[in-house]
Design an enzyme around this catalytic site. Sequence first.
Site, short mmCIF file in Angstrom:
data_model
loop_
_atom_site.label_atom_id
_atom_site.label_comp_id
_atom_site.label_asym_id
_atom_site.label_seq_id
_atom_site.Cartn_x
_atom_site.Cartn_y
_atom_site.Cartn_z
CB CYS A 14 -0.90 -0.01 1.23
SG CYS A 14 -1.92 1.47 1.39
CG PHE A 15 -0.24 4.43 -2.72
CD1 PHE A 15 -1.30 4.61 -1.86
CD2 PHE A 15 -0.49 4.53 -4.08
CE1 PHE A 15 -2.57 4.89 -2.31
CE2 PHE A 15 -1.76 4.80 -4.56
CZ PHE A 15 -2.81 4.98 -3.65
#
Length: 173
Positions: A10-11
Amino acid sequence: MTTFVLAGGCFWCLDSAYTQFRGVSDVTCGYTAGELENPSYQIVCDGDTGHAEVVSITFDESVISTGDILDIFFTLHDPTQLNRQGNDIGTQYRSGMYYSSEDQREAFESAVSRAKEIWGQGIVTEIEPLGTFWTAEEYHQDFFAKNPNQGYCVAVVAPKVNKVRAKFSQLLK
């Protein structure tokens, strides 16, 4: 100034971790390595576009080294998990490094070699040429800073941020 585009789950985790270090002037969440132009979060999450959630990290090498930026990357996520990080499952959560020059490709390959000393031979991080970087929607930018009490941030993002804070404390702002 140097810019790397990296994918490690997940960024939000990468974004929140890198913003805390001296020499990092910008971290932007986005998407790359896919087939669709100007993808949205919803479309990328469907897992059919080939995009990875990534961050673009701009940093000053006279303040923080390329090696430190990449060692943080391999501390922050598990590069042995194929197309996932923990419960985030799908190709959009893969581990990847996207280069814009031969120097970057060489730096990425060197970082993978160093990471093997910790993670062993099972690293699945892809090293690919950087295609188009598409900036993610505004609400994804600085998500952890804006939403520190959100469930995912408490359970997933905060522990990763704390892990790199502890290991790289000498580089904190």
